[in-house]
Design an enzyme around this catalytic site. Structure first.
Site, PDB file in Angstrom:
ATOM      1  N   ARG A 120       0.809  -1.235   0.000  1.00 26.84           N
ATOM      2  CA  ARG A 120       0.000   0.000   0.000  1.00 26.84           C
ATOM      3  C   ARG A 120       0.835   1.275   0.000  1.00 26.84           C
ATOM      4  O   ARG A 120       0.354   2.339   0.383  1.00 26.84           O
ATOM      5  CB  ARG A 120      -0.984   0.021   1.175  1.00 26.84           C
ATOM      6  CG  ARG A 120      -1.980  -1.125   1.145  1.00 26.84           C
ATOM      7  CD  ARG A 120      -3.167  -0.840   2.061  1.00 26.84           C
ATOM      8  NE  ARG A 120      -4.050  -2.004   2.145  1.00 26.84           N
ATOM      9  CZ  ARG A 120      -3.953  -2.954   3.074  1.00 26.84           C
ATOM     10  NH1 ARG A 120      -3.030  -2.873   4.018  1.00 26.84           N
ATOM     11  NH2 ARG A 120      -4.763  -3.985   3.061  1.00 26.84           N
ATOM     12  N   LYS A 142       2.483  10.875 -12.034  1.00 24.14           N
ATOM     13  CA  LYS A 142       1.622   9.934 -12.754  1.00 24.14           C
ATOM     14  C   LYS A 142       2.365   8.615 -12.918  1.00 24.14           C
ATOM     15  O   LYS A 142       3.473   8.581 -13.457  1.00 24.14           O
ATOM     16  CB  LYS A 142       1.255  10.477 -14.133  1.00 24.14           C
ATOM     17  CG  LYS A 142       0.130  11.479 -14.124  1.00 24.14           C
ATOM     18  CD  LYS A 142      -0.352  11.758 -15.551  1.00 24.14           C
ATOM     19  CE  LYS A 142      -1.464  12.777 -15.580  1.00 24.14           C
ATOM     20  NZ  LYS A 142      -1.903  13.055 -16.967  1.00 24.14           N
ATOM     21  N   GLU A 184       8.317  17.097 -26.107  1.00 22.02           N
ATOM     22  CA  GLU A 184       7.687  17.541 -24.856  1.00 22.02           C
ATOM     23  C   GLU A 184       8.321  18.843 -24.358  1.00 22.02           C
ATOM     24  O   GLU A 184       7.649  19.669 -23.730  1.00 22.02           O
ATOM     25  CB  GLU A 184       7.785  16.448 -23.775  1.00 22.02           C
ATOM     26  CG  GLU A 184       7.082  15.133 -24.135  1.00 22.02           C
ATOM     27  CD  GLU A 184       5.556  15.159 -23.929  1.00 22.02           C
ATOM     28  OE1 GLU A 184       5.017  16.198 -23.502  1.00 22.02           O
ATOM     29  OE2 GLU A 184       4.916  14.129 -24.214  1.00 22.02           O
ATOM     30  N   LYS A 226       6.520  22.233 -15.741  1.00 13.72           N
ATOM     31  CA  LYS A 226       5.643  21.132 -15.357  1.00 13.72           C
ATOM     32  C   LYS A 226       5.325  21.196 -13.864  1.00 13.72           C
ATOM     33  O   LYS A 226       4.189  20.961 -13.452  1.00 13.72           O
ATOM     34  CB  LYS A 226       6.263  19.784 -15.721  1.00 13.72           C
ATOM     35  CG  LYS A 226       5.355  18.637 -15.320  1.00 13.72           C
ATOM     36  CD  LYS A 226       5.331  17.482 -16.248  1.00 13.72           C
ATOM     37  CE  LYS A 226       4.253  16.490 -15.841  1.00 13.72           C
ATOM     38  NZ  LYS A 226       4.352  15.215 -16.523  1.00 13.72           N
ATOM     39  N   GLU A 236      -5.158  16.641 -12.043  1.00 13.33           N
ATOM     40  CA  GLU A 236      -5.707  16.931 -13.361  1.00 13.33           C
ATOM     41  C   GLU A 236      -7.202  17.190 -13.372  1.00 13.33           C
ATOM     42  O   GLU A 236      -7.966  16.557 -14.085  1.00 13.33           O
ATOM     43  CB  GLU A 236      -5.353  15.789 -14.340  1.00 13.33           C
ATOM     44  CG  GLU A 236      -5.526  16.236 -15.790  1.00 13.33           C
ATOM     45  CD  GLU A 236      -4.856  15.294 -16.770  1.00 13.33           C
ATOM     46  OE1 GLU A 236      -3.828  14.692 -16.414  1.00 13.33           O
ATOM     47  OE2 GLU A 236      -5.341  15.171 -17.885  1.00 13.33           O
ATOM     48  N   ARG A 240      -3.857  21.198 -15.527  1.00 14.02           N
ATOM     49  CA  ARG A 240      -2.903  20.137 -15.866  1.00 14.02           C
ATOM     50  C   ARG A 240      -3.209  19.511 -17.222  1.00 14.02           C
ATOM     51  O   ARG A 240      -2.311  19.012 -17.900  1.00 14.02           O
ATOM     52  CB  ARG A 240      -2.886  19.065 -14.765  1.00 14.02           C
ATOM     53  CG  ARG A 240      -1.823  18.005 -15.014  1.00 14.02           C
ATOM     54  CD  ARG A 240      -1.503  17.194 -13.778  1.00 14.02           C
ATOM     55  NE  ARG A 240      -0.502  16.178 -14.092  1.00 14.02           N
ATOM     56  CZ  ARG A 240       0.117  15.438 -13.198  1.00 14.02           C
ATOM     57  NH1 ARG A 240      -0.138  15.595 -11.915  1.00 14.02           N
ATOM     58  NH2 ARG A 240       1.004  14.547 -13.565  1.00 14.02           N
ATOM     59  N   ASN A 244      -1.470  18.064 -22.057  1.00  3.85           N
ATOM     60  CA  ASN A 244      -1.819  17.052 -23.056  1.00  3.85           C
ATOM     61  C   ASN A 244      -1.920  17.628 -24.461  1.00  3.85           C
ATOM     62  O   ASN A 244      -2.458  16.975 -25.353  1.00  3.85           O
ATOM     63  CB  ASN A 244      -3.132  16.379 -22.674  1.00  3.85           C
ATOM     64  CG  ASN A 244      -2.983  15.542 -21.419  1.00  3.85           C
ATOM     65  OD1 ASN A 244      -1.950  14.911 -21.212  1.00  3.85           O
ATOM     66  ND2 ASN A 244      -4.003  15.555 -20.573  1.00  3.85           N
ATOM     67  N   HIS A 247      -1.689  15.401 -27.431  1.00  5.30           N
ATOM     68  CA  HIS A 247      -1.665  14.020 -26.938  1.00  5.30           C
ATOM     69  C   HIS A 247      -2.878  13.202 -27.345  1.00  5.30           C
ATOM     70  O   HIS A 247      -2.766  11.986 -27.478  1.00  5.30           O
ATOM     71  CB  HIS A 247      -1.523  14.009 -25.405  1.00  5.30           C
ATOM     72  CG  HIS A 247      -0.113  14.252 -24.941  1.00  5.30           C
ATOM     73  ND1 HIS A 247       0.586  15.391 -25.252  1.00  5.30           N
ATOM     74  CD2 HIS A 247       0.751  13.478 -24.214  1.00  5.30           C
ATOM     75  CE1 HIS A 247       1.797  15.334 -24.706  1.00  5.30           C
ATOM     76  NE2 HIS A 247       1.925  14.172 -24.080  1.00  5.30           N
ATOM     77  N   HIS A 251      -2.234  10.136 -29.322  1.00  6.13           N
ATOM     78  CA  HIS A 251      -2.669   8.830 -28.817  1.00  6.13           C
ATOM     79  C   HIS A 251      -3.269   7.996 -29.943  1.00  6.13           C
ATOM     80  O   HIS A 251      -3.023   6.792 -30.043  1.00  6.13           O
ATOM     81  CB  HIS A 251      -3.713   9.055 -27.711  1.00  6.13           C
ATOM     82  CG  HIS A 251      -4.412   7.807 -27.273  1.00  6.13           C
ATOM     83  ND1 HIS A 251      -3.883   6.970 -26.321  1.00  6.13           N
ATOM     84  CD2 HIS A 251      -5.570   7.237 -27.690  1.00  6.13           C
ATOM     85  CE1 HIS A 251      -4.701   5.940 -26.155  1.00  6.13           C
ATOM     86  NE2 HIS A 251      -5.735   6.080 -26.973  1.00  6.13           N
ATOM     87  N   HIS A 264       6.476   7.985 -28.571  1.00  3.09           N
ATOM     88  CA  HIS A 264       5.470   8.879 -27.995  1.00  3.09           C
ATOM     89  C   HIS A 264       5.721  10.328 -28.435  1.00  3.09           C
ATOM     90  O   HIS A 264       4.797  11.021 -28.873  1.00  3.09           O
ATOM     91  CB  HIS A 264       5.508   8.762 -26.472  1.00  3.09           C
ATOM     92  CG  HIS A 264       4.583   9.697 -25.758  1.00  3.09           C
ATOM     93  ND1 HIS A 264       3.208   9.586 -25.823  1.00  3.09           N
ATOM     94  CD2 HIS A 264       4.829  10.774 -24.957  1.00  3.09           C
ATOM     95  CE1 HIS A 264       2.654  10.552 -25.105  1.00  3.09           C
ATOM     96  NE2 HIS A 264       3.614  11.281 -24.566  1.00  3.09           N
TER      97      HIS A 264
END
Lengths: 360, 360
Positions: A120, A142, A184, A226, A236, A240, A244, A247, A251, A264
């Protein structure tokens, strides 16, 4: 050594940026809760940097466990994640054992998710060794693995205690990955930092030549941007999402071509051109601004058009992205060069035309 | 309807306790972020309660997805967790879709972990249908799955938005599971609530006869105790550990006998007797206190001795529990009846003798 602080109240942490940091055992050891750590890396990075890190940490009196995973996005799955758990449990790693991710974004995402969920939650340190992971995935907490039905679908928000970006590791990075990382970097200039975009326009050649000072500055400036966004919106809910940019289109390219066939950053570059084209169609950008966006990606050696998947396929794949909300396509557009907006009512015809225009 | 509030700042939530709550669609629907939910249950609970919950939620205008898992601790693993992800992704559940756990501790733990990790976290509601889950696992945000090398080794701290404990569901619970749930109820009295222990001593027959008012009071009082402990120590840095009274010994029983052969509550009961015996050997409890502890478990129909696994095997299994820290066995003992302490320096000879005395 440069330092960027990520301000997240009791989860705040520093990013250390500079050369020869991997060999500084105390820098890392002083952030451990107990003198016990598990290094997670992959078969590509291990021969290059594992012994340097091991020696540095052992020299600082740290008891080490090591887990070496297969390399690649294809292994960002539960079976590979489980190799981390197997290693930790076999070595009886405890709740205060720190997981240290040594590698690129896949290693960082998987090790971070393992740290978020092993017993945990255990402490976590990131040592990103690619430009993409130094400027993007190592900042903001993330973590995730992929699911057969979607990329990064299973994960957690989990902050590291420390990020160490050793610029020297960028010297062994393949050219294509350096360029993909620059996508990026450029993004931060486009969405919120015009002075940085201007600096990038002036120093792109130095970056491509892997000039250490230029790279260190680009990493620092990217992390500052960032970190500011993440500090304002950790999970987000709002701003935030502007990270993207490109993206959702990107994607679709990655998914449509099969993950791993486009890097990517390459997909984000082509996706950003589509987002810029749509921004122009909606009246935000003029022709000069649009070609300025295109030019910076071209100078970085990145693709400025997407593959011909067919517009319908693009849109279907975009709808299956996890950034979809209430069934609406929520896109990041450029209100101007240097300023992004969240837009959820672009007419489908304009989205389709923007994709069509930017495929070749 | 009784309400217990779990005070965790912005993650605070209410526990609603009472009869006929499952049919009150608005009670649940008013806690959703969007009118979309995915109910996760198992093959045993579904025929009993799924249609009641489905009708109530559909009547309140909620769009539903349903995932029915196989029943049992043996399925608390990644493969079964993945059935939840498959269901959510196939139905294109989004970040604001609420996961609703309908079932006992295994369903709650797995659904909670799925909610913690699906798209990095979606809203979560618990509807515990067993006494154990109503008084223990639904409060406090511990979620997890098992790993072949250890129970609950992979998980997260993740709080629900709402817990609904419908006391009526306890009427269909097998006797053994009702008794096993009482082990955790008794625990709260032993570790921190002497008046509640006295109430339990006076009302054990009513509880075993499934008197609704007695059960509702026992659930409420248990939740109040757990909520107070969790609010003071959400991630188990200190006091929360006292909730593990009997659990390290009990863990050895469950692991040594093969998980699923002893119910968790049965193992906790026998484990608590061992912890009480050790407390007596270390001078905390006198003979009268020790027999008082034994008597309340006997009256609940719970085991007061462990299986003969051999002392060495017990200690080996206890060492592999995740509550071990810096290699030390950190045990919860009773300083007096009604007051627990964390103890990490019990002599091994006394631990061994306590196990030996309490096996038959």
């Amino acid at each position: 050594m440069r330092t960027v602080n990520v301000a997240l109240a009791e989860r705040s942490y520093p990013i250390r940026i500079g050369g020869a940091l991997l060999g500084q055992g105390e820098l890392i050891a002083s952030s451990l809760r107990t003198p016990r750590a598990a290094i997670v890396t992959n078969a590509t990075v291990a021969p290059l940097y594992l012994s340097r890190l091991r020696d540095a940490l052992a020299g600082a009196g740290v008891d080490l466990t090591e887990v070496v995973l297969p390399d690649g996005e294809a292994h960002k799955d539960w079976a590979t994640l489980n190799l981390i758990f197997d290693g930790l449990l076999s070595a009886r790693c405890e709740r205060k054992t720190t997981l240290v991710a040594l590698g690129g974004g896949v290693i960082g995402d998987m090790t971070g998710f393992a740290a978020a969920t092993y017993q945990r939650g255990v402490p976590f340190i990131q040592i990103p060794t690619t430009l993409l992971s130094q400027v993007d995935s190592s900042v903001g907490g993330k973590t995730a693995i992929n699911h057969p039905l979607g990329k990064n679908m299973i994960g957690a928000f989990y902050q590291p205690r420390l990020v160490v970006a050793d610029i020297d590791t960028l010297q062994t990075l393949p050219d294509a990955e350096l360029k993909a990382g620059l996508a990026e970097v450029i993004k931060y200039g486009l969405i919120r930092d015009l002075p940085f975009l201007e600096w990038l326009e002036a120093h792109m050649d130095a970056l491509l030549a892997r000039d250490t000072d230029a790279l260190a500055y680009a990493v620092e400036r990217s992390c500052v941007n960032k970190a500011e966004v993440v500090a304002a919106d950790e999970t987000e809910q709002g701003e935030r999402a502007t990270l993207n940019l490109g993206h959702t289109f990107g994607h679709a390219i990655e998914a449509g071509m099969g993950f791993g066939n486009w890097l990517h950053g390459e997909a984000v570059a082509a996706g950003t051109i589509m987002a810029a084209e749509l921004s122009a169609r909606l009246g935000y950008l003029d022709a000069a601004a649009l070609s300025r966006v295109r030019r910076i990606f071209e100078r970085a050696g990145l693709p400025v058009s997407g593959p011909k998947l067919g517009v319908e396929r693009y849109i279907e794949l975009m709808r299956h992205d996890k950034k979809v909300e209430d069934g609406k396509l929520r896109l990041i557009l450029l209100e101007s060069v240097g300023r992004a907006i969240i837009h959820d009512s672009a007419p489908m015809a304009d989205i389709a035309a923007s994709i069509e225009t930017c495929c070749s």
